[in-house]
Design an enzyme around this catalytic site. Sequence first.
Site, PDB file in Angstrom:
ATOM      1  N   TRP A   1       1.093  -1.263   0.029  1.00 49.29           N
ATOM      2  CA  TRP A   1       0.153   0.066   0.011  1.00 49.29           C
ATOM      3  C   TRP A   1       0.743   1.274   0.086  1.00 49.29           C
ATOM      4  CZ3 TRP A   1      -4.605  -0.264  -1.923  1.00 49.29           C
ATOM      5  CH2 TRP A   1      -5.138  -1.220  -1.687  1.00 49.29           C
TER       6      TRP A   1
ATOM      7  N   ASP B   1      -0.711   7.039   6.847  1.00 45.51           N
ATOM      8  CA  ASP B   1      -1.745   6.404   6.492  1.00 45.51           C
ATOM      9  C   ASP B   1      -1.820   5.370   7.639  1.00 45.51           C
ATOM     10  OD1 ASP B   1      -3.740   4.474   5.656  1.00 45.51           O
ATOM     11  OD2 ASP B   1      -2.970   4.417   3.544  1.00 45.51           O
TER      12      ASP B   1
ATOM     13  N   LYS C   1     -11.420  -1.525   8.377  1.00 46.96           N
ATOM     14  CA  LYS C   1     -10.668  -2.266   9.190  1.00 46.96           C
ATOM     15  C   LYS C   1     -11.154  -2.454  10.615  1.00 46.96           C
ATOM     16  CE  LYS C   1      -7.777  -2.391   5.515  1.00 46.96           C
ATOM     17  NZ  LYS C   1      -7.876  -3.556   4.588  1.00 46.96           N
TER      18      LYS C   1
END
Length: 364
Positions: A104, A174, A198
């Site tokens: 990511w 992030d 999440k």
Amino acid sequence: MKSNALNFSGGPGALPAAVLDATQAAIAALPETGLSVLGMSHRSDWFEQIVDEAERNLRALLGLPERFAVSFLQGGSSLLFATIPLNFATRAFAAPDYVNSGYWSSRASAEAQRVGPCRVVWDGAPSGFRELPSLDRLAVAPSAAYLHYVSNETVEGLQFAAPDTTPRVPLIADMSSDFLSRPFDTGRYGMIYAHAQKNLGPAGVTVAMIDRTLLERIPEGLPQILDLRTQIAHRSNYNTPPVFAIYVLTLVTRWLRDTIGGLDAMQRINATKSTRLYDTLDAMRDAVDVHALKPWRSQMNAAFTFRDARLDRAFLDFAGERGMVGLEGHRSIGGLRASLYNAVTLEAVETLCDALREFGARHG
């Protein structure tokens, strides 16, 4: 029979049972309004109060300083990968620095490069994304617009320790997959963001917390919807926001506050869960490889594989027969992955550990 209680998916992840119960009732009718949450207007007083409560709860859980603006955005981290450099990587500064620590974060730096120059200050690709650097020891350019990193790599199962010092340039993180899983010093950051699927709730909403001094950098002429000042000025209501997702996020913050007892308590629970699982995997080291090296293992995501790759599929079937779901590894590396987000209970982790031991004994 599969169960919500045994959901180890990397995202959308498990939600607390109490939140699911309250959400189910709200879909039929909210007690405050008598209307379904799915039909509530984003212009209603009720929704304004939900946004206010969501921000208030987040500030209390995190100890967030007042200098941070809080906004509830759409588009997930992927949209912010482009929005952040558009807003903050201005000509008054050198190119921003990025840490490539996994799938990511590599996506984030690649998107930033589409907007303008950026520098990768550390890259874990040569080692197969199995380790992490110390954020405090990176050779960050003193004039860099900011330093960006992903605090927890869901694919590879890597998690950064919180920085010990405040960087010389704004630190942007992030935190999508470990946000609200542990306390940390929010004051060390320029911006923190996290999408919801999440630990926060269903997909559709992204929390952004931005030091207001950063907002002064934003250039004029950006499309309004991509200008973070617009979102903040309109109190997360510039265009129709994801009402349902923000409502569930608010329920999750209540659960963390009232049932769990805050982030210190949540961290202790998460540490116990991850220790149980990694101890089980380490005891099977002759048959199982854990992707991340020990010092950087994530409490949220354990990526692993059987050395006999044929057993990965066999274990998925074995676990599925016992009601466990979401254990497939990410498509980029394959194998297996157990995600231990906040709502995954210790009992669920024990069930997984029992299954691993039983399966290992059968195929030892």
